[in-house]
Enzyme design. Structure first.
Site, PDB file in Angstrom:
ATOM      1  N   TYR A 120       0.817  -1.210   0.000  1.00  0.00           N
ATOM      2  CA  TYR A 120       0.000   0.000   0.000  1.00  0.00           C
ATOM      3  C   TYR A 120       0.861   1.275   0.000  1.00  0.00           C
ATOM      4  CZ  TYR A 120      -4.214  -2.790   0.988  1.00  0.00           C
ATOM      5  OH  TYR A 120      -5.259  -3.679   0.924  1.00  0.00           O
ATOM      6  N   ASP A 199      -1.387 -17.678   4.479  1.00  0.00           N
ATOM      7  CA  ASP A 199      -2.429 -18.474   3.813  1.00  0.00           C
ATOM      8  C   ASP A 199      -2.890 -19.612   4.725  1.00  0.00           C
ATOM      9  OD1 ASP A 199       0.132 -19.488   3.473  1.00  0.00           O
ATOM     10  OD2 ASP A 199      -0.139 -20.092   1.389  1.00  0.00           O
TER      11      ASP A 199
END
Ligand code: NAI
Ligand code: MG
Length: 326
Positions: A120, A199
């Site tokens: 970001y 994950d």
């Protein structure tokens, strides 16, 4: 003493849940001066710019900022506002409340999300007609600052340590640095850590959220995994957040402007109200924050509840019930 609070309702349901949070703050024995400022798609439509300079400056100079939500231009609003308050960490508690039909009622997690860099950081380019790239930034200094905050957070809150969620097996340089640095700071301070691939975390937290407590993660991972946790505790209407800086902070629900229900008066104000509770705690009024949480807990257990929680109450109906309990 009166605290000066910048109030930025923004777009969509931000306009509905922010007044709810203000009502709750006004019911507390703490003095506030609220200064409302504009931002969001509706401002961009008028002026081309979703974040007026006055709004940025207000956030950069007041004691704290209460934010609602922005719409399509959210990134152009919330990222600069987080920077305006000097925030380096986004604290996102995801907790299931009795009375709310949650997928995983035993969930009680806190995400500490890095708030300044990662993917970001804004370094994207279009190289050719076919190829676009993104540069992911991870610095030792931001990782250290986040880790130091996490160590203080677990010590203050009586937690046993924290889990670092990462993907250092693939992003060896960036997440490798993140993992190594955070672990090093925790070791120096005698705080226990473990780590998990992000994950694998996504699966494990769904199967058994009690396996985790405080989760420290890079920016994008914190964004995604906390929304996943929202799904475990009854939806986005339940998740507050605090963008904490060294001197000031910005407090906002995790959800966006929810255009599908905006204007109907049925948005769940709990995320915004719990964000306001985090704001008063940040200002040093722990008791007042706890009172808000207890009032919310009571209302969620007994009703009234908004439609997203299976009830038929309006935003103001739920808010009034919280204020009554205060
Ligand atoms: P969203 O969070 O606005 O909505 C997702 C779903 O959750 C919708 O079905 C919505 O009705 C529901 N929901 C969210 N908050 C709720 C509440 N308080 N009560 C009841 N239901 C609630 O995310 P979405 O739909 O992906 O994005 C909508 C807009 O919001 C987009 O323009 C996006 O850019 C923006 N956005 C802004 C954010 C911010 O201002 N920080 C964060 C996320 C999205
Ligand atoms: Mg998000």
């Amino acid at each position: 003493m009166s605290y000066e609070i910048a109030v930025v309702p923004g777009d969509g349901i931000g306009q509905e849940v922010t007044p709810a949070a203000l009502e709750v703050l006004s019911a507390l024995p703490v003095e506030f001066t609220f200064r409302e400022a504009r931002a969001g798609d509706h401002v961009a439509e008028e002026t081309g710019d979703p974040l007026p300079a006055e709004t940025y400056e207000l956030a950069a100079s007041t004691d704290a900022t209460l934010f609602g939500a922005a719409g399509e231009r959210a990134a152009d609003v919330i990222l600069p506002l987080r920077e305006a308050v000097g925030s380096f960490v986004n604290v996102r508690p995801a907790r299931a409340y009795p009375g709310v039909d949650a997928l995983r009622p035993e969930t009680d997690l806190v995400f500490l999300r890095e708030n300044t860099e990662g993917v970001y950081a804004g370094h994207e380019s279009r190289l050719t007609d076919d190829v676009s790239t993104l540069t992911r930034v991870v610095t030792g200094s931001a990782s250290r600052q986040l880790a130091a905050f996490a160590c203080e957070y677990v010590a203050d809150g009586d937690h046993d340590g924290f889990t670092i969620a990462h993907k250092a097996n693939v992003m060896r340089e960036t997440d490798g640095r993140f993992l190594e640095t955070v672990r090093e700071v925790a070791d120096e301070r005698g705080v226990d850590t473990d780590d998990v691939l992000m994950d694998a975390f996504a699966t494990q937290v769904c199967l058994d959220p009690t396996a985790f407590d405080v989760v420290v993660c890079p920016n994008l991972a914190g964004d995604v995994l906390s929304d996943l946790a929202a799904g475990l505790v009854g939806g986005l209407g339940m998740l507050p957040s605090a963008n904490v800086g060294t001197e000031r902070g910005l407090f906002e629900p995790v959800h966006g402007s929810a255009p599908d229900i905006a204007g109907e008066g049925v948005a769940n104000p709990v995320a915004a109200i719990l964000s306001a509770a985090m704001l008063v705690e940040f200002l040093g009024h722990e008791d007042a924050g706890e009172r808000v949480r207890t009032a919310v807990e009571g209302v969620l257990a007994d009703g009234p509840r908004t439609p997203d929680l299976g009830g038929d109450a309006s935003t103001t109906g739920l808010t009034d019930a919280v204020v009554d309990r205060l």
